[in-house]
Design an enzyme around this catalytic site. Structure first.
Site, PDB file in Angstrom:
ATOM      1  N   GLU A   1       0.824  -1.205   0.000  1.00 53.10           N
ATOM      2  CA  GLU A   1       0.000   0.000   0.000  1.00 53.10           C
ATOM      3  C   GLU A   1       0.861   1.260   0.000  1.00 53.10           C
ATOM      4  O   GLU A   1       0.532   2.247  -0.666  1.00 53.10           O
ATOM      5  CB  GLU A   1      -0.919   0.001   1.233  1.00 53.10           C
ATOM      6  CG  GLU A   1      -1.904  -1.155   1.263  1.00 53.10           C
ATOM      7  CD  GLU A   1      -1.396  -2.362   2.041  1.00 53.10           C
ATOM      8  OE1 GLU A   1      -2.213  -3.032   2.700  1.00 53.10           O
ATOM      9  OE2 GLU A   1      -0.179  -2.634   1.984  1.00 53.10           O
TER      10      GLU A   1
ATOM     11  N   ARG B   1      14.310 -22.326  -6.021  1.00 55.98           N
ATOM     12  CA  ARG B   1      15.024 -22.148  -4.755  1.00 55.98           C
ATOM     13  C   ARG B   1      15.014 -20.686  -4.304  1.00 55.98           C
ATOM     14  O   ARG B   1      14.962 -20.397  -3.108  1.00 55.98           O
ATOM     15  CB  ARG B   1      16.465 -22.654  -4.884  1.00 55.98           C
ATOM     16  CG  ARG B   1      16.572 -24.169  -4.973  1.00 55.98           C
ATOM     17  CD  ARG B   1      18.017 -24.602  -5.146  1.00 55.98           C
ATOM     18  NE  ARG B   1      18.138 -26.063  -5.243  1.00 55.98           N
ATOM     19  CZ  ARG B   1      19.287 -26.704  -5.402  1.00 55.98           C
ATOM     20  NH1 ARG B   1      20.431 -26.016  -5.491  1.00 55.98           N
ATOM     21  NH2 ARG B   1      19.303 -28.020  -5.471  1.00 55.98           N
TER      22      ARG B   1
ATOM     23  N   ASP C   1      25.984 -37.013  -2.906  1.00 61.85           N
ATOM     24  CA  ASP C   1      26.025 -36.012  -3.973  1.00 61.85           C
ATOM     25  C   ASP C   1      26.807 -34.749  -3.638  1.00 61.85           C
ATOM     26  O   ASP C   1      27.166 -33.988  -4.533  1.00 61.85           O
ATOM     27  CB  ASP C   1      24.597 -35.594  -4.356  1.00 61.85           C
ATOM     28  CG  ASP C   1      23.781 -36.739  -4.930  1.00 61.85           C
ATOM     29  OD1 ASP C   1      24.387 -37.769  -5.306  1.00 61.85           O
ATOM     30  OD2 ASP C   1      22.544 -36.608  -4.991  1.00 61.85           O
TER      31      ASP C   1
ATOM     32  N   GLY D   1      16.724 -37.402  -0.127  1.00 59.92           N
ATOM     33  CA  GLY D   1      16.422 -38.461  -1.066  1.00 59.92           C
ATOM     34  C   GLY D   1      15.106 -39.165  -0.837  1.00 59.92           C
ATOM     35  O   GLY D   1      14.210 -38.646  -0.178  1.00 59.92           O
TER      36      GLY D   1
END
Length: 353
Positions: A53, A192, A208, A296
């Site tokens: 606003e 992300r 990983d 996972g």
């Protein structure tokens, strides 16, 4: 389409500009109309700065028009002092006679008080225009306020024959095996920047060594959350680099490191009891409004089994593994969207329950 709906739709589009930047505040869009023309627009700035606003009113070149204008806003104007003054007071100060609101703000500091203040000051207030769409645009904030937990998005990539990863091979190198193409991976990095936190399990980090940031898209990187019961993640892993806000979820019996960190914190839970529920309770305490669960398989299934998910985004890549880690089983899903990204297929589901 009714005229109020046209302008509220514009407010919803404006609100999207704040996605990923307004936490812990909601994303709000605002339009000011006089004599059938838009004279001002705004959306929520990053936390501590102007609300929608304020930005809309400041964008009006001829302030004299405000005395005969209608201000449209997706969420009820605030009525309390936080890091900024109340928006309801600003509307009253500028004598904007008509206020159209998409949906009320359930926050206990607002919750109808903004509307009450405006009406007591003699303003004409209309509530509930495109209410469902306005609530959907603020699903993260509303879930956090009403359900006392983050809005939870499950995300995974699977092979065309339904595996998250192939049968393990002996290798000393810690890096991900890509199922999807570069376009899909860039989209994930965009996502992300839009969410408050990103969560993975220990096996994903050990195997990983992900960075869990948004390096392929400009914007904020999410808070990293790692489920690591016994803190067995190798200390050379990216999640230990202390460059991003990071929360390790550990077992109550696990001894915590004595080292001092600037951005790494630890939360202990009981891994034998309601793990997913305990995790989201801890994240609520950290004011994490939205969460991407990236894996996972065991971690994803833990949230699915607890029915702690709102949305699932599933990529299917053009590869076959024959054997490996099966994809999670997702019950009670409703397909919202299906799109092609090169040879990849993306399906987005909502939780029907």
């Amino acid at each position: 389409m009714k005229i109020h709906e046209i302008y509220i739709k514009r407010c919803i589009e404006l609100a999207k500009n704040g996605l990923g930047n307004t936490y812990p505040n909601p994303m709000v869009g605002c339009v000011i109309v006089a004599d059938g023309k838009i004279i001002g627009e705004g959306y929520t700035s990053p936390a501590g700065q102007n609300h929608a606003e304020v930005n809309a009113i400041q964008s009006v070149k001829d302030r004299s028009l405000l005395k005969k204008a209608t201000i449209y806003v997706t969420l009820e104007p605030c009525s309390h002092y936080g890091k900024t003054p109340p928006c309801a007071d600003l509307i009253i100060k500028n004598n904007i006679p008509n206020v159209v609101i998409g949906t009320l703000d359930p926050h206990d500091k607002v919750c109808g008080r903004g509307v009450q203040k405006l009406m007591e000051a003699g303003h004409h207030v209309t509530i509930g225009v495109l209410e469902g769409e306005c609530k959907a645009s603020n699903k993260r904030f509303l879930t956090f306020i009403e359900k006392k937990r983050p809005y939870i998005i499950l995300k995974w990539a699977q092979s065309d024959d339904g595996f998250l990863s192939p049968k393990p091979i002996t290798s000393q190198e810690r890096k991900p095996i890509w199922i999807t193409n570069a376009f899909s991976r860039q989209l994930v990095h965009k996502w992300r920047t839009e969410e408050h936190g990103i969560l993975v399990g220990t096996n994903t980090v050990v195997k990983d060594n992900p960075k869990l940031n948004s390096r392929d898209w400009q914007g904020n990187s999410p808070t990293r959350i790692v489920i690591d019961r016994n803190l067995r993640t190798p200390k050379e892993s990216h999640v230990w680099d202390d460059t991003e806000e990071t929360i390790f979820i550990t077992d109550k019996k696990t001894a915590l490191p004595e080292a001092n960190f600037n951005k790494i914190t630890f939360e202990s839970v009981d891994f034998e009891d309601r793990l997913a529920e305990q995790i989201v309770e801890k994240l609520y305490q950290h004011n994490i409004q939205s969460l991407i669960v990236e894996g996972g398989g065991q971690t994803l299934q833990t949230f699915i089994d607890a029915n702690l998910w709102d949305e699932a985004r599933v990529f299917t890549g053009n590869v076959l593994f024959d054997k490996g880690t099966p994809s999670p089983k997702l019950p009670n899903k409703e397909l919202l969207e299906k799109k092609q990204l090169g040879e990849d297929v993306l399906k987005i589901y909502s939780n029907k329950l």
